[in-house]
Design an enzyme around this catalytic site. Structure first.
Site, PDB file in Angstrom:
ATOM      1  N   GLU A   1       1.216  -3.176   9.788  1.00 32.03           N
ATOM      2  CA  GLU A   1       2.039  -3.936  10.726  1.00 32.03           C
ATOM      3  C   GLU A   1       1.230  -3.915  12.015  1.00 32.03           C
ATOM      4  OE1 GLU A   1       4.833  -5.551  10.416  1.00 32.03           O
ATOM      5  OE2 GLU A   1       5.075  -5.091   8.295  1.00 32.03           O
TER       6      GLU A   1
ATOM      7  N   ARG B   1      -7.767  -7.664  28.318  1.00 32.75           N
ATOM      8  CA  ARG B   1      -8.132  -7.358  26.931  1.00 32.75           C
ATOM      9  C   ARG B   1      -9.612  -7.701  26.754  1.00 32.75           C
ATOM     10  NH1 ARG B   1      -4.115  -5.073  27.593  1.00 32.75           N
ATOM     11  NH2 ARG B   1      -2.208  -5.005  26.334  1.00 32.75           N
TER      12      ARG B   1
ATOM     13  N   TYR C   1       3.286   0.962  17.734  1.00 34.87           N
ATOM     14  CA  TYR C   1       2.153   0.453  16.947  1.00 34.87           C
ATOM     15  C   TYR C   1       0.929   1.347  17.118  1.00 34.87           C
ATOM     16  CZ  TYR C   1      -2.109  -2.232  16.063  1.00 34.87           C
ATOM     17  OH  TYR C   1      -3.361  -2.614  15.639  1.00 34.87           O
TER      18      TYR C   1
ATOM     19  N   ALA D   1      -4.577  -3.358   5.815  1.00 31.32           N
ATOM     20  CA  ALA D   1      -3.128  -3.592   5.724  1.00 31.32           C
ATOM     21  C   ALA D   1      -2.402  -2.788   6.789  1.00 31.32           C
ATOM     22  CB  ALA D   1      -2.618  -3.208   4.341  1.00 31.32           C
TER      23      ALA D   1
ATOM     24  N   LYS E   1       0.543 -13.858  18.229  1.00 27.31           N
ATOM     25  CA  LYS E   1      -0.383 -13.160  19.128  1.00 27.31           C
ATOM     26  C   LYS E   1      -0.816 -14.094  20.261  1.00 27.31           C
ATOM     27  CE  LYS E   1      -0.330  -9.551  16.396  1.00 27.31           C
ATOM     28  NZ  LYS E   1      -1.177  -9.403  15.230  1.00 27.31           N
TER      29      LYS E   1
ATOM     30  N   ILE F   1       0.835  -1.212   0.000  1.00 25.38           N
ATOM     31  CA  ILE F   1       0.000   0.000   0.000  1.00 25.38           C
ATOM     32  C   ILE F   1       0.870   1.262   0.000  1.00 25.38           C
ATOM     33  CG2 ILE F   1      -2.053  -1.050   1.062  1.00 25.38           C
ATOM     34  CD1 ILE F   1      -1.170   0.366   3.730  1.00 25.38           C
TER      35      ILE F   1
ATOM     36  N   TYR G   1       3.359 -12.495  30.068  1.00 26.94           N
ATOM     37  CA  TYR G   1       4.107 -11.277  30.405  1.00 26.94           C
ATOM     38  C   TYR G   1       3.679 -10.759  31.781  1.00 26.94           C
ATOM     39  CZ  TYR G   1       4.984 -10.904  25.303  1.00 26.94           C
ATOM     40  OH  TYR G   1       5.329 -11.124  23.995  1.00 26.94           O
TER      41      TYR G   1
ATOM     42  N   THR H   1      -7.967   0.656  15.680  1.00 25.80           N
ATOM     43  CA  THR H   1      -7.912  -0.212  16.857  1.00 25.80           C
ATOM     44  C   THR H   1      -8.251   0.565  18.125  1.00 25.80           C
ATOM     45  OG1 THR H   1      -6.327  -1.344  18.300  1.00 25.80           O
ATOM     46  CG2 THR H   1      -5.402   0.229  16.786  1.00 25.80           C
ATOM     47  N   ASP H   2      -8.737  -0.144  19.129  1.00 19.12           N
ATOM     48  CA  ASP H   2      -9.008   0.523  20.420  1.00 19.12           C
ATOM     49  C   ASP H   2      -7.711   0.972  21.092  1.00 19.12           C
ATOM     50  OD1 ASP H   2      -8.011  -1.979  21.160  1.00 19.12           O
ATOM     51  OD2 ASP H   2      -9.626  -2.446  22.566  1.00 19.12           O
ATOM     52  N   GLU H   3      -6.564   0.462  20.597  1.00 19.49           N
ATOM     53  CA  GLU H   3      -5.295   0.813  21.242  1.00 19.49           C
ATOM     54  C   GLU H   3      -4.959   2.293  21.076  1.00 19.49           C
ATOM     55  OE1 GLU H   3      -2.139  -2.094  20.975  1.00 19.49           O
ATOM     56  OE2 GLU H   3      -3.569  -3.691  20.600  1.00 19.49           O
TER      57      GLU H   3
ATOM     58  N   ASN I   1      -5.241 -11.858  30.924  1.00 20.76           N
ATOM     59  CA  ASN I   1      -4.457 -12.787  30.093  1.00 20.76           C
ATOM     60  C   ASN I   1      -4.303 -14.157  30.750  1.00 20.76           C
ATOM     61  OD1 ASN I   1      -4.096 -10.712  28.288  1.00 20.76           O
ATOM     62  ND2 ASN I   1      -2.084 -10.122  29.077  1.00 20.76           N
TER      63      ASN I   1
ATOM     64  N   LYS J   1      -1.075   3.831  14.395  1.00 20.15           N
ATOM     65  CA  LYS J   1      -2.501   3.690  14.042  1.00 20.15           C
ATOM     66  C   LYS J   1      -3.244   4.989  14.354  1.00 20.15           C
ATOM     67  CE  LYS J   1      -4.393   0.419  12.789  1.00 20.15           C
ATOM     68  NZ  LYS J   1      -4.632  -0.074  11.407  1.00 20.15           N
TER      69      LYS J   1
HETATM   70  P1  NAD Z   1      -2.167  -9.207  10.375  1.00 20.17           P
HETATM   71  O1  NAD Z   1      -0.796  -8.801  10.835  1.00 20.17           O
HETATM   72  O2  NAD Z   1      -2.637 -10.599  10.618  1.00 20.17           O
HETATM   73  O3  NAD Z   1      -2.307  -8.946   8.796  1.00 20.17           O
HETATM   74  C1  NAD Z   1      -1.814  -7.799   8.193  1.00 20.17           C
HETATM   75  C2  NAD Z   1      -1.865  -8.020   6.678  1.00 20.17           C
HETATM   76  O4  NAD Z   1      -1.426  -6.797   6.053  1.00 20.17           O
HETATM   77  C3  NAD Z   1      -0.940  -9.143   6.175  1.00 20.17           C
HETATM   78  O5  NAD Z   1      -1.589  -9.907   5.202  1.00 20.17           O
HETATM   79  C4  NAD Z   1       0.233  -8.377   5.551  1.00 20.17           C
HETATM   80  O6  NAD Z   1       0.862  -9.078   4.490  1.00 20.17           O
HETATM   81  C5  NAD Z   1      -0.480  -7.128   5.056  1.00 20.17           C
HETATM   82  N1  NAD Z   1       0.446  -5.986   4.916  1.00 20.17           N
HETATM   83  C6  NAD Z   1       1.372  -5.543   5.789  1.00 20.17           C
HETATM   84  N2  NAD Z   1       2.030  -4.493   5.281  1.00 20.17           N
HETATM   85  C7  NAD Z   1       1.509  -4.258   4.051  1.00 20.17           C
HETATM   86  C8  NAD Z   1       1.755  -3.307   3.034  1.00 20.17           C
HETATM   87  N3  NAD Z   1       2.707  -2.387   3.156  1.00 20.17           N
HETATM   88  N4  NAD Z   1       1.001  -3.347   1.911  1.00 20.17           N
HETATM   89  C9  NAD Z   1       0.031  -4.289   1.750  1.00 20.17           C
HETATM   90  N5  NAD Z   1      -0.232  -5.228   2.675  1.00 20.17           N
HETATM   91  C10 NAD Z   1       0.492  -5.210   3.808  1.00 20.17           C
HETATM   92  O7  NAD Z   1      -3.135  -8.127  11.027  1.00 20.17           O
HETATM   93  P2  NAD Z   1      -4.635  -8.284  11.583  1.00 20.17           P
HETATM   94  O8  NAD Z   1      -4.577  -8.740  12.988  1.00 20.17           O
HETATM   95  O9  NAD Z   1      -5.446  -9.008  10.589  1.00 20.17           O
HETATM   96  O10 NAD Z   1      -5.083  -6.756  11.608  1.00 20.17           O
HETATM   97  C11 NAD Z   1      -5.682  -6.148  10.467  1.00 20.17           C
HETATM   98  C12 NAD Z   1      -6.027  -4.711  10.799  1.00 20.17           C
HETATM   99  O11 NAD Z   1      -6.917  -4.670  11.916  1.00 20.17           O
HETATM  100  C13 NAD Z   1      -4.834  -3.861  11.191  1.00 20.17           C
HETATM  101  O12 NAD Z   1      -4.985  -2.585  10.620  1.00 20.17           O
HETATM  102  C14 NAD Z   1      -4.904  -3.777  12.717  1.00 20.17           C
HETATM  103  O13 NAD Z   1      -4.348  -2.583  13.172  1.00 20.17           O
HETATM  104  C15 NAD Z   1      -6.404  -3.821  12.923  1.00 20.17           C
HETATM  105  N6  NAD Z   1      -6.864  -4.389  14.207  1.00 20.17           N
HETATM  106  C16 NAD Z   1      -6.440  -5.620  14.602  1.00 20.17           C
HETATM  107  C17 NAD Z   1      -6.938  -6.165  15.788  1.00 20.17           C
HETATM  108  C18 NAD Z   1      -6.531  -7.544  16.245  1.00 20.17           C
HETATM  109  O14 NAD Z   1      -6.936  -7.971  17.328  1.00 20.17           O
HETATM  110  N7  NAD Z   1      -5.780  -8.313  15.473  1.00 20.17           N
HETATM  111  C19 NAD Z   1      -7.855  -5.443  16.558  1.00 20.17           C
HETATM  112  C20 NAD Z   1      -8.271  -4.177  16.107  1.00 20.17           C
HETATM  113  C21 NAD Z   1      -7.771  -3.671  14.927  1.00 20.17           C
HETATM  114  P1  TYD Z   2      -1.345  -9.504  21.801  1.00 19.52           P
HETATM  115  O1  TYD Z   2      -2.043 -10.716  21.299  1.00 19.52           O
HETATM  116  O2  TYD Z   2       0.032  -9.200  21.333  1.00 19.52           O
HETATM  117  O3  TYD Z   2      -2.337  -8.275  21.528  1.00 19.52           O
HETATM  118  P2  TYD Z   2      -2.228  -6.710  22.038  1.00 19.52           P
HETATM  119  O4  TYD Z   2      -0.941  -6.493  22.698  1.00 19.52           O
HETATM  120  O5  TYD Z   2      -2.339  -5.954  20.761  1.00 19.52           O
HETATM  121  O6  TYD Z   2      -3.395  -6.535  22.952  1.00 19.52           O
HETATM  122  O7  TYD Z   2      -1.293  -9.593  23.385  1.00 19.52           O
HETATM  123  C1  TYD Z   2      -2.459  -9.695  24.150  1.00 19.52           C
HETATM  124  C2  TYD Z   2      -2.058  -9.649  25.619  1.00 19.52           C
HETATM  125  O8  TYD Z   2      -1.292 -10.823  25.935  1.00 19.52           O
HETATM  126  C3  TYD Z   2      -1.169  -8.473  25.975  1.00 19.52           C
HETATM  127  O9  TYD Z   2      -1.518  -8.002  27.272  1.00 19.52           O
HETATM  128  C4  TYD Z   2       0.223  -9.057  25.988  1.00 19.52           C
HETATM  129  C5  TYD Z   2      -0.008 -10.487  26.428  1.00 19.52           C
HETATM  130  N1  TYD Z   2       0.948 -11.505  25.907  1.00 19.52           N
HETATM  131  C6  TYD Z   2       1.598 -12.389  26.783  1.00 19.52           C
HETATM  132  O10 TYD Z   2       1.403 -12.341  28.018  1.00 19.52           O
HETATM  133  N2  TYD Z   2       2.463 -13.307  26.255  1.00 19.52           N
HETATM  134  C7  TYD Z   2       2.721 -13.383  24.920  1.00 19.52           C
HETATM  135  O11 TYD Z   2       3.559 -14.247  24.504  1.00 19.52           O
HETATM  136  C8  TYD Z   2       2.029 -12.497  24.029  1.00 19.52           C
HETATM  137  C9  TYD Z   2       2.274 -12.542  22.551  1.00 19.52           C
HETATM  138  C10 TYD Z   2       1.152 -11.573  24.579  1.00 19.52           C
END
Ligand code: NAD
Ligand code: TYD
Length: 340
Positions: free
Chosen positions: A84, A217, A153, A82, A192, A60, A210, A125-127, A252, A157
């Site tokens: 990180e 969460r 991160y 998309a 994760k 992107i 951790y 994200t809520d973060e 957690n 966002k």
């Molecule tokens: P993920 O890391 O599993 O997937 C990210 C995807 O984006 C991958 O397929 C990667 O290849 C692609 N990507 C990374 N950099 C790119 C680039 N420069 N161009 C095109 N594609 C690229 O992430 P996810 O957990 O599916 O999260 C998706 C979105 O949702 C993110 O924006 C994240 O901030 C948001 N989000 C995630 C959560 C969660 O709990 N996972 C919660 C709230 C919001």
């Molecule tokens: P994570 O799945 O990385 O999501 P986020 O940090 O975006 O909420 O982590 C969820 C929670 O779990 C967070 O409080 C950090 C904790 N955690 C561990 O305790 N051990 C681990 O190995 C990981 C990856 C996360």
């Protein structure tokens, strides 16, 4: 209707692609994904032959590639997943988070301005709201909660969110933003918490919690997130932010204990390790706005969702075993090797 879904080879993006192709058989869905370590083609194999689906490998941040795709497809809607997405990686190397999450968002919105669009949706994200104290269970994030970030991160966002609102006000871009709590479900990358604990428990490896494991969460089944975004892009008001969450707060350590119990593994696998730097204590979403305006409510209870998720990881060992046997091993060694 033609929709570009960026990041559709990742966890939530792929679930959204499946949801949309299934629910709207006459929509054209284009997945734009750079296939970073987090993107996986095997995730999309069930839809690759669907004539309404197209996969394009590009970043992107690549203005030329994005422009070409817009010229070819003339999308009505862009949903930008998309990013990180892993906080721990952002602590190790913030740069790529700023490039993808902020500048990539700008590139996507510039293309929307140039070619015209019905809706640009930013998956946030809520973060971005920072964290809440553990001793104030009465407090929740609303859409009015000030942005107050903790990690590179979340800062990236939040920066993207500000840019999205600026493009709306300055250029009249028809945008919406959603801010969801932690998701879980199929195709969740095993770095994760939930998938990492499932994979380690299945391999009888230590479960690295951790700090004291008391951080909270607010977990939502991924399908419920996808349905919320579907509602927002069709019925949400332009220029608005919608929080998404199902009032499912859990510490957690309790999640890890549930996973041990479901898999019949001993809690003695749990290992307390050094805390994450700047570790947010508690996230908790107030979803009143999306409920009142769009009628959204979560459908999957955690007790059912976690069972379905664990079953998915048992049934799809090939998917995650391939991941944890590759580059991921170096990541794991670096992150957890000497973390006491
Ligand atoms: P993920 O890391 O599993 O997937 C990210 C995807 O984006 C991958 O397929 C990667 O290849 C692609 N990507 C990374 N950099 C790119 C680039 N420069 N161009 C095109 N594609 C690229 O992430 P996810 O957990 O599916 O999260 C998706 C979105 O949702 C993110 O924006 C994240 O901030 C948001 N989000 C995630 C959560 C969660 O709990 N996972 C919660 C709230 C919001
Ligand atoms: P994570 O799945 O990385 O999501 P986020 O940090 O975006 O909420 O982590 C969820 C929670 O779990 C967070 O409080 C950090 C904790 N955690 C561990 O305790 N051990 C681990 O190995 C990981 C990856 C996360």
């Amino acid at each position: 209707m033609t929709i570009i879904v960026t990041g559709g080879a990742g966890f939530i993006g792929s679930n959204f692609v499946f949801h949309m192709l299934n629910k709207y058989p006459d929509y054209r869905i284009i997945c734009l994904d750079a296939l970073t370590y987090a993107g996986n083609m095997s995730t999309l194999k069930s839809v690759m032959d669907n004539p309404n689906f197209r996969f394009v490998k590009a970043s992107i941040t690549d203005r030329e590639a994005v422009d070409k795709l817009f010229e070819e497809e003339k999308p009505d809607i862009v949903v930008n997943f998309a990013a990180e997405s892993h906080v721990d990686r952002s602590i190790e190397n913030p740069s790529v988070f700023l490039e993808t999450n902020i500048l990539g968002t700008q590139v996507m919105m510039d293309a929307c301005r140039k070619h015209g669009i019905k809706r640009y949706h930013q998956v946030s994200t809520d973060e971005v709201y920072g964290d809440l104290p553990l001793d104030r269970p009465d407090l929740f994030f609303t859409e009015e909660t000030p942005i107050h970030t903790s990690s590179p991160y979340s800062a990236s966002k939040a920066s993207a969110d500000l840019l999205v609102m600026a493009y709306h006000r300055t250029f009249g871009l028809p945008v919406t933003i959603s801010r969801c709590s932690n998701n879980y479900g199929p195709y969740h990358f095993p770095e994760k918490l939930i998938p990492l604990m499932i994979a380690n428990a299945l391999n009888d490896k230590p479960l690295p919690v951790y700090g004291k494991g008391e951080n909270v969460r607010d977990w939502l089944y991924v399908e419920d997130h996808c349905k919320a975004i579907d509602l927002i892009i069709h019925n949400g008001r332009v220029g608005e932010v919608y929080n998404i969450g199902g009032h499912n707060e859990m510490a957690n350590i309790d999640i890890v204990k549930i996973i041990c119990k479901e898999l019949g593994k001993p809690e003695s696998l749990i290992t307390y390790v050094a805390d994450r730097k700047g570790h947010d204590m508690r996230y908790a979403i107030d979803p009143t706005k999306i409920h009142n305006e769009l009628g959204w409510l979560p459908e999957t209870k955690f007790a059912d969702g976690i069972k379905k998720t664990i079953q998915w990881y048992l049934d799809n060992k090939d998917w995650w075993e391939e991941i944890i046997s590759g580059e991921y091993r170096n990541y794991y060694e670096k992150m957890y090797g000497d973390r006491h």
